[in-house]
Design a protein around this motif. Structure first.
Motif, PDB file in Angstrom:
ATOM      1  N   ARG A 852     -12.876  30.648 -39.118  1.00 19.18           N
ATOM      2  CA  ARG A 852     -13.796  29.526 -39.322  1.00 19.18           C
ATOM      3  C   ARG A 852     -15.083  29.941 -40.015  1.00 19.18           C
ATOM      4  NH1 ARG A 852     -13.453  30.473 -33.841  1.00 19.18           N
ATOM      5  NH2 ARG A 852     -15.388  31.116 -32.784  1.00 19.18           N
ATOM      6  N   MET A 862     -13.667  21.916 -34.028  1.00 13.48           N
ATOM      7  CA  MET A 862     -14.129  23.033 -33.195  1.00 13.48           C
ATOM      8  C   MET A 862     -14.216  22.617 -31.727  1.00 13.48           C
ATOM      9  SD  MET A 862     -17.128  24.845 -35.445  1.00 13.48           S
ATOM     10  CE  MET A 862     -17.552  25.936 -34.094  1.00 13.48           C
ATOM     11  N   ILE A 881     -16.948  29.692 -29.013  1.00 12.87           N
ATOM     12  CA  ILE A 881     -16.961  28.492 -29.855  1.00 12.87           C
ATOM     13  C   ILE A 881     -18.092  27.551 -29.445  1.00 12.87           C
ATOM     14  CG2 ILE A 881     -15.659  26.385 -30.396  1.00 12.87           C
ATOM     15  CD1 ILE A 881     -13.121  28.076 -30.341  1.00 12.87           C
TER      16      ILE A 881
END
Length: 965
Positions: A852, A862, A881
């Protein structure tokens, strides 16, 4: 060193450095958009989309036969590389000729010549490394070659201008006519150079009174200023009233244009003696326009229309008419020569050679009759060729009505414009032309569509030097300056007006205006030269002036071409970019042998055609493009042709039904399809509740609506017919890029097998079950070393995890389809198989192949990925994340604090993160901010009180723990 040798050396340097940069950055294989179609069409001499590009294909075929590289696409890409490098060389030569022209054909000394050549090199290289031109130069598209024709004929007319008094000077004009005729077989853009070419000829040969010309030139400027002033007043008056009524954007607003025409007519009527005198500035423009119309639509449209109107589809008669036309032109040349009508003789010769260049179009009809795999519109007869040239497939569009679509989503956009004039100025001119000009000479924010200008890239230096070059050219040679200004207007503003682009566009359209950028870079070269001349005017013959001039050129070279090269290199380096090839290969390998796959647009169709036609990959697969499925000729080709030995596409409709097919009224209704008994075994379906049914049923909705009338498109009718005729004996797929309303209601009967969804004779148990786990896992986890021309599951992800490769918005968007496949498989493992380890492994594989930090991931995706990790028990990955998401969400709130009320709201994103991680103090600060925005929201107040309690409780627990410690 003499001036000629110096000129040659610098010209060679300009060509060499440009060619070298382009060869270093050229796409190594096929690109997205039309490139795949053009390369495949060139390789097999096929028939691409209207109005065709026959000369480009002939040249591409020639390059494809030269074994200087293994990959055919790379060979055809070199057409653009070399034509672009030669364009830069000819621009350099043109700039030198323009400078020579206002210096009466010679330089004062070698130093003066050297400074002129370096100035020209700066201007030429500013185009070489400009964003749009560089993009065109490294892929197999027509715009690079079309710009070459503009550069070449411009150089030829400047050469003629210098040699117009020599006995054989007309050979240059005849060559120009032939090249413009050839250019029609590439793109119509170059034909617009006809007007400035005629202006050069008339200024040089036919206008003798300089004073009368200058007076009429001033008259023309006054005329133009009046029209522009009135236009601005009209636009201002149209844009200042209150917001328009809903019906206002549907009406034909012709006042803006009619008033312009009336003003022009009145002005020219009052001044008719000046306007139509022999030495009038208007006259070259008028004759230039006549020459333009004679070429297009004259040669391109009217001549074929005339031949077809007389001979219909009688080939023999059409050939005789064709020969007769040449005979008439030949007799005209003979008669005018015999009677010493020199100008008329030159016109006949030019028309003959322009028409000879246009005859490259005979290839289209010849190859169409060979039923090539790509045979768009199937123009096998003269009548069909005329339709092909006239682009009838795309329908008619008005020239003066600026907002003409009936599509609901565009009507909503148009309501933000007060009138057609407002739309013309703000969208079609500002957004779709001025913005592109700024991109190239000021800087571009990003490759994201509709992005704006970034002044920090080029500091606007090329743009400002170009403006100064235009001004300086008018100071030194107003006649030639006016010619290039007209050229810029025709290749820029007139092109934008004629195309009448509607909002939104599927992609950026800056490539249409590269001819205008050619002129602007010429002005940059003249601006660099002008700075030196102004310095000389101010300081005279000072001893230090040569050094100062050399220093100025060095600075300009650094801040213009060198800075443009440095700024744009990374974004234009495609040398290791295989994303288009891999995406096409992966899509073809997503379907079983002899499959029919419905595709959505250019990028999931044209590169696939290339792989099939050129590299022989999955030639058993039949590709049915949904957009083209609305045309009878394409449906007929799918039904009746067998390209490369592939099976015909099954259909129940007769050829007569196909010819007459139209959209039809349609109320949502249940469709029932019998299923052969052995199909269940083939698909591995053992559930007796389905096997005993022996059929599937689903509701097919309408896909269009006109008022209260519901309807389905032709593509929906054909898709349904193909599904019925295939009868589960041939695998049928929809590419994942096809929208839900294109799948005729079959979503519940599809399973994902890669980048395609296969129709199966069993309804899915749930959304989570819509994947073929075994096949999808092979696609995502078994990446092959090379490639296979036959069916072999296994995706290629070359370069997607390489930070040194640039991926534009299109690459990034299509790469999300890979992520979607990974996510669907991960969710299947978690929700259906209850295998959290396999779920985590799938998401880890996705991050490994498509990181990413290289291919940006939408924050909403996400969020989903983080939630899946958390639910699968991988809290470490969730925390990683969520920390990234927190930063994104906080930035979104900073930009737009009012972004509330949706599931994707950054406030909700942060609420989820902080609740999961127990960061109650942050929740208090977040909801305090939210309360200031929505002070009367009871839910916000309740949650704020809750989080304050939890934060206080958390603080007490921490204090107690400290006391214990």
């Amino acid at each position: 060193m003499d001036q000629k040798r110096l000129h040659t050396i610098i010209g060679f340097f300009v060509f060499f450095i440009t060619a070298l940069v382009y060869i270093m950055t050229v796409q190594p294989s096929v690109s997205f958009w039309d490139c795949g179609e053009f390369i495949a069409s060139a390789f097999l001499m096929q028939v691409p989309h209207p109005p065709g590009t026959p000369f480009f294909l002939i040249l591409g075929r020639f390059f494809s036969m030269i074994p200087f590289a293994e990959n055919i696409a790379f060979r055809v890409n070199m057409v653009s590389v070399l034509s672009s490098a030669f364009t830069i060389l000819f621009l350099y030569l043109v700039i030198v000729k323009v400078i020579e022209n206002y210096k009466n054909g010679k330089f004062e000394n070698t130093t003066d010549a050297f400074f002129a050549y370096i100035s020209a090199a700066i201007g030429a290289l500013s185009l070489a490394f400009a964003d749009t031109f560089w993009f065109n130069a490294v892929e197999a598209e027509v715009y690079a070659l079309s710009t070459f024709f503009i550069a070449f004929v411009t150089w030829m007319i400047m050469l003629w201008n210098a040699k117009a008094d020599e006995p054989d000077n007309e050979k240059y004009i005849i060559m120009i006519a032939y090249m413009l005729g050839l250019s029609v077989g590439v793109h119509l853009m170059a034909v617009l150079a006809m007007v400035p070419i005629v202006m050069v000829i008339m200024f040089r040969k036919y206008i003798t009174d300089e004073k009368e010309l200058a007076a009429s030139g001033i008259l023309f400027v006054v005329h133009a200023v009046i029209i522009i002033a009135v236009a601005l007043v009209l636009w201002y008056n149209e844009t200042t009233p209150s917001p328009p009524r809903p019906e206002e954007y549907q009406a034909f607003d012709s006042r803006f244009f009619m008033i312009m025409l009336v003003i022009s007519a009145v002005f020219m009527g009052l001044m008719w003696k000046k306007v139509f005198s022999r030495n009038s500035f208007y006259l070259p423009l008028i004759f230039g326009a006549i020459a333009l119309v004679a070429t297009y639509p004259g040669i391109v449209k009217y001549v074929p229309n005339l031949i077809t109107a007389i001979g219909k589809n009688n080939v023999t008669l059409n050939i005789f008419i064709f020969i007769g036309l040449f005979a008439i032109i030949g007799y005209g040349i003979y008669w005018t020569n015999k009677n010493e009508k020199e100008t008329l003789n030159l016109i006949f010769k030019s028309f003959l050679f322009a028409f000879l260049g246009f005859t490259s179009y005979t290839m289209i009809m010849i190859r169409a009759n060979q039923d090539t795999p790509i045979n768009l519109n199937s123009p096998k007869t003269f009548t069909e060729v005329v339709k092909y040239l006239n682009r009838e497939q795309y329908g008619d569009f008005p020239t003066f009505k600026r907002r003409f679509t009936q599509e609901p989503h565009q009507q909503h956009i148009y309501s933000s414009y007060s009138s057609d004039g407002d739309f013309l100025v703000r969208y079609q001119m500002e957004h779709m032309f001025h913005r592109y000009l700024r991109w190239n000479y000021i800087g571009r924010v990003s490759t994201v569509q509709d992005s704006g200008t970034d002044y920090s890239q080029l500091y606007a230096i090329p743009f400002l030097i170009g403006l100064f070059g235009l001004f300086h050219h008018f100071r030194r040679d107003w006649k030639m300056a006016s010619i290039f200004l007209v050229m810029f207007i025709f290749l820029g503003y007139l092109t934008a007006f004629y195309q009448n682009q509607q909002e939104p566009q599927p992609r950026e359209r800056d490539y249409f205006y590269v001819g205008a950028f050619f002129v602007y870079s010429l002005w940059i070269g003249l601006g660099a030269r002008g700075i030196l001349e102004v310095m000389k005017e101010w300081f005279g013959e000072q001893s230090w002036l040569k050094m100062a001039s050399a220093g100025a050129l060095v600075v300009l070279f650094i801040f213009i071409p060198a800075n443009m090269l440095s700024t744009n290199y990374f974004e234009h380096d495609r040398s290791r970019n295989y994303v288009p090839w891999d995406y096409s290969y992966n899509l073809l390998q997503s379907v079983e042998k002899d499959a029919v796959i419905f595709t959505n647009g250019d990028n999931d169709t044209f590169p696939l055609w290339y792989l099939q036609d050129v590299e022989g990959v999955r030639r058993d697969v039949r590709i049915a493009n949904l957009s083209l499925l609305n045309t009878p000729w394409y449906i007929n080709q799918l039904k009746n042709t067998t390209p490369h030995g592939a099976k015909k596409v099954p259909m129940t409709m007769s050829d007569a039904q196909i010819r007459d097919i139209q959209p039809m009224r349609w109320e949502p209704q249940t469709i029932t399809l019998p299923v052969p008994h052995d199909a269940y075994a083939e698909y591995g379906i053992t559930d007796t509740s389905w096997v005993n049914k022996g059929k599937i049923s689903w509701v097919m909705p309408n896909s269009a609506q006109f008022g209260n009338i519901k309807a389905v498109r032709v593509q929906d009718i054909v898709a349904l017919d193909i599904v019925r005729a295939a009868n589960f004996e041939r695998p049928v797929y929809f590419a994942v890029t096809c929208s839900d309303d294109s799948r005729i209601g079959l979503n519940d009967y599809m399973k994902m097998e890669g980048l395609a969804l296969r129709i199966r004779p069993q309804k899915n148990n749930s959304y989570y079950d819509q994947v073929d786990e075994e096949l999808l896992r092979k696609q995502l986890f078994e990446e092959p070393e090379g490639y296979n021309v036959d069916y072999q599951p296994g995706f290629k992800f070359r370069g997607l995890n390489d930070p040194t490769i640039f991926f534009d918005e299109n690459h990034t968007r299509l790469s999300q389809n890979y992520r979607n496949s990974f996510l669907r498989l991960a969710i299947y493992y978690m929700m259906v198989k209850k295998d959290n380890q396999a779920c985590i492994e799938t998401l880890d594989r996705m991050e490994q192949k498509i990181p990413r930090d290289i291919i940006p991931m939408d924050y909403r995706i996400m969020r989903n990925v983080g939630d899946i990790y958390m639910n699968a028990g991988a809290m470490d990955r969730y925390l990683e994340i969520s920390s990234e998401l927190e930063v994104i969400a906080l930035e979104m709130i900073e930009e737009n604090p009012m972004n509330i009320g949706t599931r994707e709201s950054p406030y909700l994103v942060l609420q989820d993160i902080y609740e999961v991680t127990g960061q109650y103090n942050k929740l208090v600060r977040l909801f305090t901010k939210l309360q200031s925005i929505a002070p009367n929201d009871k839910a916000v107040q309740t949650l704020l009180q809750k989080y304050r309690r939890l934060a206080a409780q958390d603080t007490n627990e921490v204090m107690q723990q400290k006391q214990i410690d």
